[in-house]
Scaffold this active site. Structure first.
Site, PDB file in Angstrom:
ATOM      1  N   LYS A   1      27.694  22.107  54.748  1.00  0.00           N
ATOM      2  CA  LYS A   1      26.991  21.563  55.895  1.00  0.00           C
ATOM      3  C   LYS A   1      27.417  22.281  57.199  1.00  0.00           C
ATOM      4  O   LYS A   1      28.384  23.051  57.210  1.00  0.00           O
ATOM      5  CB  LYS A   1      27.255  20.054  55.994  1.00  0.00           C
ATOM      6  CG  LYS A   1      26.695  19.270  54.797  1.00  0.00           C
ATOM      7  CD  LYS A   1      25.199  19.490  54.568  1.00  0.00           C
ATOM      8  CE  LYS A   1      24.517  18.362  53.824  1.00  0.00           C
ATOM      9  NZ  LYS A   1      24.618  18.425  52.351  1.00  0.00           N
TER      10      LYS A   1
HETATM   11  C1  LIG Z   1      24.399  16.837  51.645  1.00  0.00           C
HETATM   12  C2  LIG Z   1      23.432  15.703  51.759  1.00  0.00           C
HETATM   13  C3  LIG Z   1      23.761  14.384  51.453  1.00  0.00           C
HETATM   14  C4  LIG Z   1      25.024  13.984  50.767  1.00  0.00           C
HETATM   15  O1  LIG Z   1      26.161  14.488  51.233  1.00  0.00           O
HETATM   16  P1  LIG Z   1      27.451  14.717  50.289  1.00  0.00           P
HETATM   17  O2  LIG Z   1      28.515  14.795  51.322  1.00  0.00           O
HETATM   18  O3  LIG Z   1      27.247  16.023  49.589  1.00  0.00           O
HETATM   19  O4  LIG Z   1      27.585  13.563  49.397  1.00  0.00           O
HETATM   20  C5  LIG Z   1      22.833  13.395  51.694  1.00  0.00           C
HETATM   21  N1  LIG Z   1      21.626  13.663  52.181  1.00  0.00           N
HETATM   22  C6  LIG Z   1      21.241  14.931  52.463  1.00  0.00           C
HETATM   23  C7  LIG Z   1      19.877  15.160  53.030  1.00  0.00           C
HETATM   24  C8  LIG Z   1      22.115  15.984  52.240  1.00  0.00           C
HETATM   25  O5  LIG Z   1      21.716  17.228  52.481  1.00  0.00           O
END
Ligand SMILES: *Cc1c(COP(=O)(O)O)cnc(C)c1O
Length: 400
Positions: free
Chosen positions: A186
């Site tokens: 992210k």
């Molecule tokens: C990455 C993501 C999540 C979940 O995040 P994690 O930390 O990987 O559990 C939820 N929603 C979206 C749209 C994402 O891209």
């Protein structure tokens, strides 16, 4: 999009401070931790940077969604409206609280189509959960109006849009609650982690307790805490928060590189009149983690994808229509409601019914869409090469 690309001495320094004391847990151990509270510090930095009153760090973005839904009282018998184009975490979290995911079409914003949302509202709808996919935002004015009109909760999944804004407000802070993910890919990372943001003190207090076994965190020590409700363990560790603390201080640097690289790449694709771009409700608020573009039809899009693959340059260009993580078409496990533990027959029936609906409007959009992820490491020279190569491939396919 990823902050991991610029891993540095800043992250190492923050982590080392935690390693020095060895207090890796975010709660308690007041003496031995020698004043080091990375999780508390990161929560304060989040409140300040994104302009919300409260934030609760947890172990992942998925855990943040589950925690937020629990704190908002979403559960048995409730329907949550969410898009057919999202990451699997959206429906995983809804199912984790025993609620029913109601999937609806996206429009050319690649997020919830407000008209499709309106049509999906029933007496059992409890919340609308837009997902600000690929760096940019849903049409929040329209969704907020629907929530007001129908007395629904608004929960923003802003996991992919850290640093994006809508009319000056940070994505994730506009609804009743919102979430970020700080997983490894992210915009900023904790390695693994997530946060719930809210301006509602009651929702925050519930998130705080829920994510730590229901502890009220009011006792003289952990053993003296009370448990006003049943919780779970979604705690983040101090090591993860230390990484995030270094990254949030660099977020504006990440975002400005992202925007610059995005703009430069876009200038090449703009040379092809047949290409159109994703609609962005507030262009100034795009976090620019992806550049999403459309070709005239599915056949031409597939031909471009195949040519990019053949030339070995598909990496970083996502054709979500065929992707098994992000789009309804390939969610076979959801279509069949395959779970390891039994769901109530009622919920199972609802899940399979929802997942097997037609999504013709979304198909018409997603089948023509390619999203290029923006790297923070690209040089101008590399962007020029990428841009020219993409344009060459597209022109070759369109000319044929
Ligand atoms: C990455 C993501 C999540 C979940 O995040 P994690 O930390 O990987 O559990 C939820 N929603 C979206 C749209 C994402 O891209």
């Amino acid at each position: 999009m990823p902050g991991y690309e610029l891993w540095s001495d800043h992250e190492r320094k923050e982590v080392n401070e935690v390693l020095e004391t060895g207090i890796l847990m975010r709660y308690g151990f007041d003496g031995p931790r020698k004043g080091i509270w990375k999780s508390k510090e990161l929560e304060a930095a989040i409140n300040q940077r994104f302009g919300c009153q409260y934030s609760q760090l947890v172990s992942s973005g998925t855990a943040a969604l589950t925690t937020a839904m629990s704190a908002l009282g979403i559960g048995y018998g409730d329907e949550v409206i969410t898009p057919a184009f999202t990451f699997v975490a959206s429906f995983e979290a809804i199912l984790s609280v025993g609620a029913e995911p109601v999937l609806v079409d996206v429009d050319e914003t690649l997020t919830l189509n407000p008209e499709a949302v309106r049509k999906a509202i029933t007496p059992r709808t409890k919340a609308i959960m837009p997902v600000h996919m690929c760096g940019s935002m849903a049409d929040m004015d329209a969704l907020q109006a629907l929530c007001k009109e129908h007395h629904l909760l608004l929960l923003e999944d802003a996991c992919q849009s850290i640093g994006g804004t809508y009319k000056g407000r940070s994505l994730g802070t506009i609804g009743d609650a919102g979430t970020f993910s700080f997983d490894f890919v992210k915009t900023m990372t904790c390695a693994e982690g997530g946060v719930v943001m809210t301006n509602n003190a009651d929702v925050y207090t519930k998130c705080d307790g829920y994510s730590d076994h229901g502890h009220d965190h009011l006792g003289a020590d952990r053993g003296a805490d009370l448990h006003p409700f049943i919780g779970y363990n979604f705690r983040i560790s101090e090591l993860h928060s230390a990484v995030g603390l270094a990254q949030i201080k660099r977020l504006d640097e990440f975002l400005s590189i992202q925007k610059k690289n995005h703009g430069l790449l876009k200038s090449y694709l703009q040379q092809v009149p047949e290409i159109s771009f994703r609609r962005i409700p507030d262009p100034a608020g795009d976090s620019c983690s992806f550049l999403c573009w459309f070709l005239p039809d599915e056949n031409k899009t597939r031909a471009v994808v195949n040519e990019l693959k053949a030339q070995g340059i598909l990496a970083g260009n996502f054709y979500w229509f065929d992707n098994n993580w992000h789009y309804i078409r390939k969610w076979d496990h959801l279509k069949q409601a395959i779970t390891l533990n039994a769901l109530s027959p009622e919920l199972k029936a609802r899940v399979t019914e929802q997942a097997n609906k037609e999504f013709a409007a979304s198909d018409a959009i997603m089948s023509r869409c390619i999203c290029t992820s923006i790297s923070l490491l690209w040089t101008e020279e590399q962007i020029r090469e990428k841009g020219e190569k993409l344009v060459e491939v597209i022109r070759k396919v369109l000319g044929a």
